[in-house]
Write an enzyme that holds these catalytic residues in place. Structure first.
Site, short mmCIF file in Angstrom:
data_model
loop_
_atom_site.label_atom_id
_atom_site.label_comp_id
_atom_site.label_asym_id
_atom_site.label_seq_id
_atom_site.Cartn_x
_atom_site.Cartn_y
_atom_site.Cartn_z
N TYR A 62 0.86 -1.11 -0.06
CA TYR A 62 0.11 0.09 -0.03
C TYR A 62 0.97 1.20 -0.07
CZ TYR A 62 -4.93 -0.14 -0.13
OH TYR A 62 -6.18 -0.18 -0.72
N ASP A 208 -5.77 14.41 -24.74
CA ASP A 208 -6.13 13.12 -24.33
C ASP A 208 -5.47 12.12 -25.48
OD1 ASP A 208 -6.83 10.53 -23.80
OD2 ASP A 208 -8.84 11.21 -23.49
N ARG A 243 -2.14 -2.24 -18.53
CA ARG A 243 -3.33 -1.24 -18.46
C ARG A 243 -3.04 -0.05 -17.32
NH1 ARG A 243 -6.42 -3.76 -21.86
NH2 ARG A 243 -7.97 -1.99 -21.74
C1 LIG Z 1 -9.20 4.56 -24.19
C2 LIG Z 1 -9.39 5.89 -24.11
C3 LIG Z 1 -9.73 6.45 -22.77
C4 LIG Z 1 -10.01 5.43 -21.38
O1 LIG Z 1 -9.37 4.56 -21.14
P1 LIG Z 1 -9.72 3.25 -20.19
O2 LIG Z 1 -8.21 3.04 -19.55
O3 LIG Z 1 -10.18 2.24 -20.94
O4 LIG Z 1 -10.54 4.00 -19.22
C5 LIG Z 1 -9.83 7.75 -22.64
N1 LIG Z 1 -9.55 8.40 -23.70
C6 LIG Z 1 -9.51 8.01 -24.67
C7 LIG Z 1 -9.04 9.01 -25.95
C8 LIG Z 1 -9.00 6.84 -25.18
O5 LIG Z 1 -9.11 6.33 -26.35
#
Ligand SMILES: *Cc1c(COP(=O)(O)O)cnc(C)c1O
Length: 427
Positions: A62, A208, A243
């Site tokens: 933790y 993003d 992940r």
């Molecule tokens: C895949 C993705 C996410 C989310 O990712 P997770 O790990 O599935 O929650 C967020 N933004 C974009 C643009 C993505 O392609």
């Protein structure tokens, strides 16, 4: 369709002894990933080193807080692991600050909102059916119900982002936060244009780059650094790590982001994932990763050309990155029907809306494909005509309900895949 193998996998002896039922499922998944042509653009094959790091005893610890500022003792090693991941992220992407704790891309984005917006504030992103992500303010997501999401899209005639529309919307709505990036965007994102718009509108701009992080790291897509306030990314797509996710920023926003991730949104970080992120970031700093990133794009362009030559309708007419969005309307096959037929043919894709899709999201007109996984297995542009031919035959077979044709393709696919072993999988 091949039956899942019930034989125990050789590589997980403790698991096989303790839980044969689960071990058999792992073995079946390994076989499935080995035998099929995986074209889902958000997926990849991590290296054996990344797999090993994510299965370590770091799991047992933790570590709420950040290196040197923890709420639990015994962090002599974990602090070094997290610091290594942070320093590697900063060096690779050329940023002042990195937070490697977000559990995945969606929580990372939620942390960005938490840092810069209050419930009810206006936030802006690309609409999901246009290629944006759920977390960019779409209604069914918390980000679209806790905030007032306003959404931009692409032009009907070009399939490209309309930066004039983005600017008009931003100036009219004055969002606190603007997201750029998406999940089904086959073209280069103009981060400089978004940067100007965000500054004019007084909004915090988040890039993003979940899908394209590996391309950015490998120099195969322009970097948002210098144009945006915050970079959010998953680590498991083109970046080819475990992940997980990261938030990166200038010094100015470092504290707000860190506070939002912990204690704002999360508890203890997943240290085994942090370790695997560190390994993936090291791999991504090597010259071979640059080659991989450029090969992902070269493969996607070759595949797009081969599909266009067969008369397929591609959104925006092609691709600049790792991703291709096909509109199957002219072929008379719904996206989901095509995706399921392709799956039976050993070609794994996902159905996807296309911009201005007249069909419903759970059965849309399109199929989304991408080249990260096949590139990680060593396929080259010389293979893409064969891949396009399989897709063409499978879509034709889907329309004709010809299961024999799909089975034939599946066997051909398995042959090619056997010649290109996947990283991280038993040989
Ligand atoms: C895949 C993705 C996410 C989310 O990712 P997770 O790990 O599935 O929650 C967020 N933004 C974009 C643009 C993505 O392609």
């Amino acid at each position: 369709m091949t039956t899942p193998q019930t034989q125990l996998p050789a590589g997980h002896p403790a698991l096989a002894a303790a839980d044969p039922e689960l071990a058999a499922l792992v073995g079946a998944e390994e076989r499935l990933q080995a035998d099929t042509l995986r074209l889902i653009p958000s997926e990849n094959y991590v290296s054996a080193a990344v797999l090993e790091a994510s299965g370590t005893v770091l799991q047992n610890k933790y570590s709420e807080g950040y290196p040197g500022r923890r709420y639990y003792e015994g962090q002599q090693v974990i602090d070094q692991v997290e610091t290594l991941a942070i320093e590697r992220a900063k060096a690779l992407f050329g940023v002042a600050h990195a937070n490697v704790q977000p559990y995945s891309g969606s929580p990372a984005n939620l942390a960005a909102y938490l840092a810069f917006a209050k419930p009810g504030d206006t936030v802006m992103g690309m609409a999901l059916p246009m290629g944006g992500h759920l977390t960019h303010g779409w209604g069914v997501s918390a980000t679209g119900s806790w905030f007032r999401g306003v959404q931009y899209g692409v032009r009907r005639d070009t399939g490209l982002i309309d930066y004039d529309q983005v600017r008009d919307l931003a100036l009219a709505e004055r969002p606190e936060v603007i997201f750029c990036g998406g999940t089904a965007l086959p073209r280069t994102i103009d981060f400089a244009a978004f940067g100007e718009i965000a500054r004019e509108a007084g909004a915090v701009l988040v890039a993003d780059i979940a899908h394209i992080a590996g391309l950015v790291a490998g120099g195969a897509h322009p970097s948002p650094v210098g144009h945006v306030d915050v970079i959010s990314t998953t680590t498991h797509k083109t970046l080819r790590g475990p992940r997980g996710a990261m938030l990166m920023s200038t010094e100015e926003h470092a504290r707000a982001l860190d506070k939002a991730v912990f204690p704002g949104l999360q508890g203890g970080p997943h240290n085994q994932t942090t370790a695997a992120i560190a390994v993936a970031l090291r791999e991504a700093s090597l010259p071979s990763f640059r080659d991989y990133a450029h090969a992902v794009v070269a493969n996607a362009k070759a595949l797009a050309d081969a599909l266009l030559a067969r008369g397929f309708d591609l959104v925006s007419g092609g691709t600049d990155n790792h991703l291709i969005l096909m509109d199957l309307t002219p072929r008379g096959v719904p996206g989901k029907t095509a995706a399921k037929a392709l799956d039976r043919a050993g070609i794994v894709v996902n159905h996807n809306t296309v911009p201005f899709d007249p069909r419903k999201p759970f059965d849309p007109s399109g199929v989304r494909i991408g080249t990260p996984s096949l590139t990680s297995r060593g396929l080259t542009p010389a293979h893409m005509d064969q891949v396009a031919d399989w897709i063409d035959r499978a879509v034709t077979a889907a329309a004709a309900e010809d299961e024999d044709a799909l089975a034939t393709i599946r066997a051909e696919v398995a042959d090619l895949m056997a010649a290109h072993p996947a990283p991280g999988l038993p040989a």
